[in-house]
Design a protein around this motif. Structure first.
Motif, mmCIF file in Angstrom:
data_model
loop_
_atom_site.group_PDB
_atom_site.id
_atom_site.type_symbol
_atom_site.label_atom_id
_atom_site.label_comp_id
_atom_site.label_asym_id
_atom_site.label_seq_id
_atom_site.Cartn_x
_atom_site.Cartn_y
_atom_site.Cartn_z
ATOM 1 N N GLY A 59 0.922 -1.224 0.142
ATOM 2 C CA GLY A 59 -0.269 0.047 0.163
ATOM 3 C C GLY A 59 0.828 1.224 0.066
ATOM 4 N N THR A 62 -0.088 7.509 -0.668
ATOM 5 C CA THR A 62 0.505 8.914 -0.819
ATOM 6 C C THR A 62 1.930 8.831 -1.082
ATOM 7 O OG1 THR A 62 0.760 9.084 1.502
ATOM 8 C CG2 THR A 62 -1.307 9.735 0.703
ATOM 9 N N PRO A 87 -2.124 -1.239 -6.055
ATOM 10 C CA PRO A 87 -3.002 -1.462 -7.104
ATOM 11 C C PRO A 87 -3.740 -0.566 -7.517
ATOM 12 C CG PRO A 87 -3.890 -2.498 -4.965
ATOM 13 C CD PRO A 87 -2.654 -1.805 -4.663
ATOM 14 N N GLU A 141 -2.624 -10.096 -2.743
ATOM 15 C CA GLU A 141 -3.340 -11.460 -2.850
ATOM 16 C C GLU A 141 -2.677 -11.953 -4.071
ATOM 17 O OE1 GLU A 141 -4.682 -8.432 -2.348
ATOM 18 O OE2 GLU A 141 -7.036 -8.522 -2.379
ATOM 19 N N ALA A 157 -1.803 -1.608 4.520
ATOM 20 C CA ALA A 157 -3.180 -1.666 3.779
ATOM 21 C C ALA A 157 -4.189 -1.073 4.676
ATOM 22 C CB ALA A 157 -3.534 -3.114 3.939
ATOM 23 N N ILE A 166 -7.159 -8.953 3.240
ATOM 24 C CA ILE A 166 -5.694 -8.459 3.140
ATOM 25 C C ILE A 166 -5.023 -9.104 4.566
ATOM 26 C CG2 ILE A 166 -4.078 -6.500 3.189
ATOM 27 C CD1 ILE A 166 -5.981 -4.993 1.324
HETATM 28 C C1 LIG Z 1 -3.701 2.677 4.631
HETATM 29 S S1 LIG Z 1 -3.618 3.179 2.786
HETATM 30 C C2 LIG Z 1 -1.906 3.523 2.500
HETATM 31 C C3 LIG Z 1 -1.089 4.314 3.345
HETATM 32 C C4 LIG Z 1 0.431 4.639 2.408
HETATM 33 N N1 LIG Z 1 1.354 3.646 2.948
HETATM 34 C C5 LIG Z 1 0.531 5.941 2.696
HETATM 35 O O1 LIG Z 1 1.596 6.467 3.339
HETATM 36 O O2 LIG Z 1 -0.147 6.907 2.236
HETATM 37 C C6 LIG Z 1 -3.839 1.846 2.009
HETATM 38 C C7 LIG Z 1 -3.204 1.735 0.520
HETATM 39 O O3 LIG Z 1 -3.424 0.234 0.343
HETATM 40 C C8 LIG Z 1 -3.805 0.021 -0.866
HETATM 41 N N2 LIG Z 1 -4.362 -1.151 -1.120
HETATM 42 C C9 LIG Z 1 -5.911 -1.237 -1.398
HETATM 43 N N3 LIG Z 1 -5.869 -2.622 -1.665
HETATM 44 C C10 LIG Z 1 -4.720 -3.278 -1.616
HETATM 45 C C11 LIG Z 1 -4.334 -4.593 -1.885
HETATM 46 N N4 LIG Z 1 -5.274 -5.559 -2.441
HETATM 47 N N5 LIG Z 1 -3.240 -4.958 -2.006
HETATM 48 C C12 LIG Z 1 -1.994 -3.996 -1.766
HETATM 49 N N6 LIG Z 1 -2.414 -2.538 -1.647
HETATM 50 C C13 LIG Z 1 -3.772 -2.349 -1.514
HETATM 51 C C14 LIG Z 1 -4.644 1.357 -0.987
HETATM 52 O O4 LIG Z 1 -4.824 1.705 -2.559
HETATM 53 C C15 LIG Z 1 -3.958 2.440 -0.235
HETATM 54 O O5 LIG Z 1 -2.982 2.988 -0.902
#
Ligand SMILES: C[S@@+](CC[C@H](N)C(=O)[O-])C[C@H]1O[C@@H](n2cnc3c(N)ncnc32)[C@H](O)[C@@H]1O
Length: 223
Positions: A59, A62, A87, A141, A157, A166
């Motif tokens: 994830g 940002t 993703p 996944e 995530a 997840i």
């Molecule tokens: C809590 S936010 C991320 C925070 C990020 N590390 C930041 O500093 O902004 C969760 C992130 O996980 C991503 N995400 C969503 N589904 C996911 C998946 N199945 N596998 C990996 N990442 C995923 C989202 O798009 C999002 O960017």
């Protein structure tokens, strides 16, 4: 058009809010404080490696964790090889309005953030002589990862309520498999079931004090 909204968190730093998930990208009590405490303090600063530090982020979002890791690595003269899984990449139009350059005491924050977001996915870039980055547009996944590669995993995530798929043993087994012996996984989540799934995947798991507004977070070590 993105439906994500910029939100000012408790320490003044921005995060994003996703209405359909009712989730923030970071803690509403402080995005910067959370990233510094969990991912840099308990994660990056706990890794002892004499060589390159290989980091895998679940994830990238940002790019705040990536940005802070870059700055910390430069300060400490460490070389980092950073792979960020995302993703659903964010639009630069949105990210360029985040206030990280006024929060971070680092003059090139905007340039760095722009690089992180404008690099193509699927190939390596040398951001500097001590930091290489590859973004991968894939879900955890579906990711097929090399065994025993990473010193450090940022598991960032959305929370288990929003994305239960997840936070399961299968994904933690995948993480265990791709980490080096002695490797560390950190996450802001402290849920009991998550801790037990990590343990079942083979990790030794510690509950550690969290950032403002969060009693505990988890750090898992591959022994
Ligand atoms: C809590 S936010 C991320 C925070 C990020 N590390 C930041 O500093 O902004 C969760 C992130 O996980 C991503 N995400 C969503 N589904 C996911 C998946 N199945 N596998 C990996 N990442 C995923 C989202 O798009 C999002 O960017």
């Amino acid at each position: 058009m993105s439906n994500k909204k910029i939100h000012k968190t408790g320490d003044g730093s921005h995060t994003l809010f996703v209405p359909e998930l009712n989730e923030f990208y970071h803690s509403a009590k402080g995005a910067y404080s959370e990233s510094m405490h969990v991912f840099i303090g308990l994660g990056f600063n706990s890794v002892s490696s004499t060589g390159d530090i290989h980091i895998f982020e679940v994830g990238l979002g940002t790019g705040l964790n990536c940005l802070l890791t870059f700055i910390e690595a430069e300060k400490r003269n460490l070389r980092v090889i950073y792979q960020g899984l995302e993703p659903f990449p964010l639009d630069w139009d949105l990210v360029s309005n985040l206030n990280y350059s006024s929060i971070l005491d680092y003059p090139e924050t905007d340039i760095l953030l722009k690089k992180i977001h404008q690099f193509d996915t699927g190939r390596w870039y040398d951001v500097s002589k001590h930091f290489s980055l590859k973004k991968v547009k894939e879900k955890i996944e579906d990711a097929e990862l090399e065994p025993c590669k990473y010193n450090l995993v940022y598991y960032d995530a959305f929370g288990p309520k929003a994305q239960p798929e997840i936070w399961n043993q299968e994904n933690f087994e995948k993480m265990f498999h791709c980490m080096k012996e002695g490797g560390v996984l950190v996450t802001y989540c402290a849920k009991g079931q998550v801790r037990r799934d990590m343990q079942s995947a083979g990790f030794r798991v510690e509950r550690l004090p969290g950032p403002p507004g969060k009693r505990e977070v988890l750090r898992a070590v591959k022994l």
